[in-house]
Design a protein around this motif. Structure first.
Motif, PDB file in Angstrom:
ATOM      1  N   ALA A 296       1.395   4.501  -0.085  1.00  0.00           N
ATOM      2  CA  ALA A 296       2.013   5.276   0.721  1.00  0.00           C
ATOM      3  C   ALA A 296       3.039   4.421   1.686  1.00  0.00           C
TER       4      ALA A 296
ATOM      5  N   PHE B 162       0.975  10.066  -1.355  1.00  0.00           N
ATOM      6  CA  PHE B 162      -0.401   9.684  -1.032  1.00  0.00           C
ATOM      7  C   PHE B 162      -1.159  10.966  -1.102  1.00  0.00           C
TER       8      PHE B 162
ATOM      9  N   LEU C  33      -8.822   3.599  -1.590  1.00  0.00           N
ATOM     10  CA  LEU C  33      -8.151   4.044  -0.348  1.00  0.00           C
ATOM     11  C   LEU C  33      -7.133   2.632  -0.153  1.00  0.00           C
ATOM     12  N   SER C  34      -7.552   1.506  -0.573  1.00  0.00           N
ATOM     13  CA  SER C  34      -6.599   0.571  -0.407  1.00  0.00           C
ATOM     14  C   SER C  34      -5.482   0.637  -1.086  1.00  0.00           C
TER      15      SER C  34
ATOM     16  N   GLN D 286      -4.235   3.483  -2.286  1.00  0.00           N
ATOM     17  CA  GLN D 286      -3.456   4.941  -1.787  1.00  0.00           C
ATOM     18  C   GLN D 286      -2.686   4.576  -0.623  1.00  0.00           C
ATOM     19  N   GLY D 287      -3.230   3.931   0.493  1.00  0.00           N
ATOM     20  CA  GLY D 287      -2.696   3.681   1.732  1.00  0.00           C
ATOM     21  C   GLY D 287      -1.425   2.743   1.418  1.00  0.00           C
ATOM     22  N   LEU D 288      -1.582   1.556   0.908  1.00  0.00           N
ATOM     23  CA  LEU D 288      -0.659   0.678   0.803  1.00  0.00           C
ATOM     24  C   LEU D 288       0.544   1.263  -0.052  1.00  0.00           C
TER      25      LEU D 288
END
Lengths: 173, 103
Positions: free
Chosen positions: B55, B22, B48-49, B51-53
Motif C-alpha cells: 500500500a 490495500f 500484513l507486512s 499488505q502494508g508495504l
C-alpha cells in the motif's frame, strides 16, 4: 524502600511508545491542524497572517504524517510480532472463546484500519505543501483536506481505541 | 496565476488507489493461502507486512505516475474528490473484518 513493580519491560516500553507517544501525538496534533485548516480563510486573515500560517500548516501536516507512519511501522514491525508469537497475546485470546473476538475482530480491524491514517495524512500534507498560501482562497479544497484529515483521525482513533482495549484485556509483555 | 490542481489531484487519487489496493490485498489474503504466503515479506509479521508495504509503495508510485500523467490537464475538482472518497471507502469496507473474512 522501593521495589521494581513500576519497571517496564522492553516490550512494554515499545508498546507505550507506539500507542501512548506516537498515537497520542497524532490524535492531539489533529485538533490543532484541523482547526488551523478550517480557519485558514483569506476573508478573515491578513496577507501576513496567511503567509505565517501557511508555513505552520505545512510543517504541522508533515509532522503529523511522519508520526502516523512511525506509529504504523512500529506497531506492524515491532509490537505485532510479539503479539503474534507462540504463547503471545493472540494465542491467549484465541484459546479463550469468551475473549477470542478481541483477536478475530478487534486486532484484525485495528491492524488494517490503522494503515489509512498515514496514507490520508500524507495526501493532506502534499496538498497543503503544494497550495500553501493559495489554500486560503480555495475554500472547497481547504474543507476537503480538513475532512480528509478528520478521516485519518477517525482511522487512527479506532486503531488506538482497539489497541488500548486489547492491551487492557491481554497486554504484550 | 493559480497553482495547478493536477499535483494535488495526483496525491488525492494516489491515496484512493492505495486504499483500494490495500483493501483488495486484505480480501485476497483471507481468500487464498498462496496470496497470504506471497505477501508474507516478514514471517513474524505475516501477510500484513506485504499488505502494508504494498500500500505504501503503491501510494508513492501512483502519486508520481499520476502527477506525470495529469500534468497540464484540465481536471474537475469535484470528480477527483468523489473518486478519491469512493476509493478510500472501498478500501475501508474491504478491510472491515466481517467483510474480508467472508471471502
Amino acid at each position: 524502600m522501593y521495589n521494581t513493580s513500576m519497571e517496564l519491560s522492553n516490550r512494554e516500553t515499545w508498546a507505550i511508545v507506539h500507542g501512548v507517544v506516537f498515537g497520542t501525538l497524532f490524535l492531539f496534533g489533529f485538533s490543532g491542524l484541523f482547526s488551523g485548516l478550517w480557519g485558514f480563510r483569506a476573508a478573515v486573515l491578513t496577507p501576513e497572517g496567511i503567509t505565517s500560517r501557511a508555513g505552520k500548516l505545512t510543517m504541522g501536516a508533515w509532522v503529523m504524517a511522519a508520526i502516523a507512519w512511525f506509529a504504523v511501522f512500529s506497531g506492524t514491525w515491532m509490537i505485532f510480532p510479539w503479539y503474534m508469537e507462540t504463547g503471545g497475546v493472540a494465542r491467549e485470546l484465541l484459546a479463550d472463546p469468551a475473549r477470542s473476538s478481541w483477536q478475530t475482530f478487534g486486532m484484525e480491524w485495528k491492524m488494517h484500519i490503522a494503515w489509512f491514517a498515514p496514507i490520508l495524512a500524507t495526501a493532506v500534507a502534499i496538498c497543503i505543501s503544494h497550495f500553501r498560501e493559495e489554500l486560503a482562497e480555495r475554500d472547497s479544497m481547504r474543507r476537503t483536506l480538513a475532512w480528509m484529515l478528520a478521516a485519518a483521525f477517525v482511522c487512527a482513533g479506532i486503531a488506538g481505541l482497539l489497541g488500548a482495549l486489547i492491551t487492557r484485556v491481554e497486554p504484550v509483555r | 496565476m493559480k497553482k495547478p490542481f493536477a499535483v494535488a489531484a495526483a496525491a488525492l487519487l494516489a491515496a484512493g488507489v492505495s486504499s483500494v489496493v490495500f483493501g483488495v490485498l486484505t480480501a485476497l489474503t483471507a481468500a487464498s493461502q498462496s496470496v497470504a504466503d506471497a505477501l508474507t515479506f516478514m514471517p513474524k509479521v505475516g501477510p500484513l507486512s506485504g499488505q502494508g508495504l504494498s500500500a505504501a509503495i503503491v501510494f508513492l508510485g501512483s502519486w508520481k505516475l499520476l502527477a506525470l500523467a495529469l500534468r497540464g490537464k484540465e481536471l474537475s475538482e469535484r470528480r477527483v474528490l468523489v473518486a478519491t472518497w469512493v476509493m478510500v471507502g472501498v478500501g475501508v469496507v474491504l478491510t472491515f473484518p466481517p467483510v474480508y473474512q467472508s471471502f
